[in-house]
Write a protein that holds these residues in place. Structure first.
Motif, PDB file in Angstrom:
ATOM      1  N   ARG A   1       8.880  -4.097 -11.054  1.00 34.80           N
ATOM      2  CA  ARG A   1       9.816  -4.297 -12.177  1.00 34.80           C
ATOM      3  C   ARG A   1       9.314  -5.370 -13.129  1.00 34.80           C
ATOM      4  NH1 ARG A   1      15.283  -5.670  -9.575  1.00 34.80           N
ATOM      5  NH2 ARG A   1      13.816  -6.390  -8.035  1.00 34.80           N
ATOM      6  N   LEU A   2       8.740  -6.424 -12.592  1.00 34.89           N
ATOM      7  CA  LEU A   2       8.275  -7.532 -13.416  1.00 34.89           C
ATOM      8  C   LEU A   2       7.163  -7.103 -14.370  1.00 34.89           C
ATOM      9  CD1 LEU A   2       8.513 -10.645 -13.878  1.00 34.89           C
ATOM     10  CD2 LEU A   2       6.723 -10.897 -12.170  1.00 34.89           C
ATOM     11  N   PHE A   3       6.231  -6.290 -13.875  1.00 32.83           N
ATOM     12  CA  PHE A   3       5.081  -5.888 -14.678  1.00 32.83           C
ATOM     13  C   PHE A   3       5.170  -4.455 -15.188  1.00 32.83           C
ATOM     14  CE2 PHE A   3       3.371  -9.254 -11.884  1.00 32.83           C
ATOM     15  CZ  PHE A   3       3.039 -10.166 -12.866  1.00 32.83           C
ATOM     16  N   SER A   4       6.243  -3.771 -14.891  1.00 28.81           N
ATOM     17  CA  SER A   4       6.466  -2.381 -15.330  1.00 28.81           C
ATOM     18  C   SER A   4       5.323  -1.452 -14.927  1.00 28.81           C
ATOM     19  CB  SER A   4       6.672  -2.318 -16.845  1.00 28.81           C
ATOM     20  OG  SER A   4       7.780  -3.089 -17.232  1.00 28.81           O
ATOM     21  N   ILE A   5       4.953  -1.538 -13.651  1.00 31.40           N
ATOM     22  CA  ILE A   5       3.926  -0.641 -13.120  1.00 31.40           C
ATOM     23  C   ILE A   5       4.441  -0.030 -11.814  1.00 31.40           C
ATOM     24  CG2 ILE A   5       1.961  -1.832 -14.171  1.00 31.40           C
ATOM     25  CD1 ILE A   5       1.456  -3.245 -11.555  1.00 31.40           C
ATOM     26  N   PRO A   6       3.888   1.100 -11.416  1.00 30.25           N
ATOM     27  CA  PRO A   6       4.330   1.728 -10.168  1.00 30.25           C
ATOM     28  C   PRO A   6       4.022   0.854  -8.941  1.00 30.25           C
ATOM     29  CG  PRO A   6       2.985   3.252 -11.462  1.00 30.25           C
ATOM     30  CD  PRO A   6       2.920   1.927 -12.129  1.00 30.25           C
ATOM     31  N   PRO A   7       4.839   0.950  -7.910  1.00 30.62           N
ATOM     32  CA  PRO A   7       4.625   0.133  -6.704  1.00 30.62           C
ATOM     33  C   PRO A   7       3.262   0.354  -6.039  1.00 30.62           C
ATOM     34  CG  PRO A   7       6.823   1.057  -6.670  1.00 30.62           C
ATOM     35  CD  PRO A   7       6.112   1.670  -7.849  1.00 30.62           C
ATOM     36  N   ASP A   8       2.731   1.563  -6.110  1.00 30.81           N
ATOM     37  CA  ASP A   8       1.414   1.803  -5.517  1.00 30.81           C
ATOM     38  C   ASP A   8       0.321   0.990  -6.209  1.00 30.81           C
ATOM     39  OD1 ASP A   8       2.401   3.517  -3.623  1.00 30.81           O
ATOM     40  OD2 ASP A   8       2.070   5.316  -4.853  1.00 30.81           O
TER      41      ASP A   8
ATOM     42  N   ILE B   1       2.643 -10.210   1.955  1.00 37.51           N
ATOM     43  CA  ILE B   1       2.480  -8.786   1.647  1.00 37.51           C
ATOM     44  C   ILE B   1       2.943  -7.938   2.827  1.00 37.51           C
ATOM     45  CG2 ILE B   1       0.755  -6.973   1.269  1.00 37.51           C
ATOM     46  CD1 ILE B   1      -0.776  -8.998  -0.447  1.00 37.51           C
ATOM     47  N   LEU B   2       2.580  -8.355   4.031  1.00 35.77           N
ATOM     48  CA  LEU B   2       2.933  -7.570   5.211  1.00 35.77           C
ATOM     49  C   LEU B   2       4.408  -7.690   5.588  1.00 35.77           C
ATOM     50  CD1 LEU B   2      -0.187  -8.214   7.461  1.00 35.77           C
ATOM     51  CD2 LEU B   2       0.337  -6.179   6.101  1.00 35.77           C
TER      52      LEU B   2
ATOM     53  N   ARG C   1       0.463  -2.597  -4.951  1.00 27.36           N
ATOM     54  CA  ARG C   1      -0.196  -2.738  -3.648  1.00 27.36           C
ATOM     55  C   ARG C   1      -1.720  -2.829  -3.820  1.00 27.36           C
ATOM     56  NH1 ARG C   1       2.369   1.006  -0.856  1.00 27.36           N
ATOM     57  NH2 ARG C   1       3.667  -0.466   0.254  1.00 27.36           N
ATOM     58  N   VAL C   2      -2.278  -1.964  -4.664  1.00 27.67           N
ATOM     59  CA  VAL C   2      -3.722  -1.991  -4.911  1.00 27.67           C
ATOM     60  C   VAL C   2      -4.122  -3.319  -5.557  1.00 27.67           C
ATOM     61  CG1 VAL C   2      -5.575  -0.937  -6.268  1.00 27.67           C
ATOM     62  CG2 VAL C   2      -3.946   0.514  -5.054  1.00 27.67           C
ATOM     63  N   ALA C   3      -3.342  -3.794  -6.508  1.00 26.16           N
ATOM     64  CA  ALA C   3      -3.650  -5.070  -7.172  1.00 26.16           C
ATOM     65  C   ALA C   3      -3.595  -6.225  -6.173  1.00 26.16           C
ATOM     66  CB  ALA C   3      -2.687  -5.307  -8.318  1.00 26.16           C
ATOM     67  N   ALA C   4      -2.655  -6.174  -5.230  1.00 27.05           N
ATOM     68  CA  ALA C   4      -2.558  -7.236  -4.233  1.00 27.05           C
ATOM     69  C   ALA C   4      -3.802  -7.268  -3.347  1.00 27.05           C
ATOM     70  CB  ALA C   4      -1.308  -7.039  -3.383  1.00 27.05           C
ATOM     71  N   TYR C   5      -4.282  -6.117  -2.953  1.00 29.12           N
ATOM     72  CA  TYR C   5      -5.478  -6.091  -2.114  1.00 29.12           C
ATOM     73  C   TYR C   5      -6.731  -6.459  -2.907  1.00 29.12           C
ATOM     74  CZ  TYR C   5      -2.741  -4.423   1.757  1.00 29.12           C
ATOM     75  OH  TYR C   5      -1.826  -4.344   2.758  1.00 29.12           O
TER      76      TYR C   5
END
Length: 95
Positions: free
Chosen positions: A44-51, A31-32, A54-58
């Motif tokens: 692009r894969l999940f058709s969601i905004p990049p922000d 991630i970093l 990032r929240v989903a990753a955390y």
């Protein structure tokens, strides 16, 4: 349950915790280090905004940490304590 069984079980839980912690460190490093690449690819894969990616990753890292502590570290500590207490009672009984 004898002391050797408790030590064997605690070893399994200890290794599982280390594997879980290693996976968390790897995911955090990715991630970093690959932030822009990973964000754009997952967005692009999940058709969601990049922000939101990032929240989903955390959230994922938080969940993994909580599960690792709950499922692996806590039983490891409990088994180690039980093995230590069983060892003390065995030594006292044999003397």
């Amino acid at each position: 349950m004898n002391r050797n069984t408790l030590r064997s079980l605690s070893s399994v839980f200890g290794v599982c915790f280390l594997v879980c912690a290693g996976m968390q460190l790897f995911a955090l490093a990715m991630i970093l280090l690959l932030d822009d690449i990973a964000l754009s690819w997952h967005a692009r894969l999940f058709s969601i905004p990049p922000d939101e990616v990032r929240v989903a990753a955390y959230y994922f890292l938080t969940l993994m940490k909580t599960l690792g502590l709950t499922l692996f570290l806590t039983p490891w500590a409990a088994l180690r304590i039980m093995a230590a207490r069983l060892g003390n009672t065995d030594e006292g009984a044999s003397a």
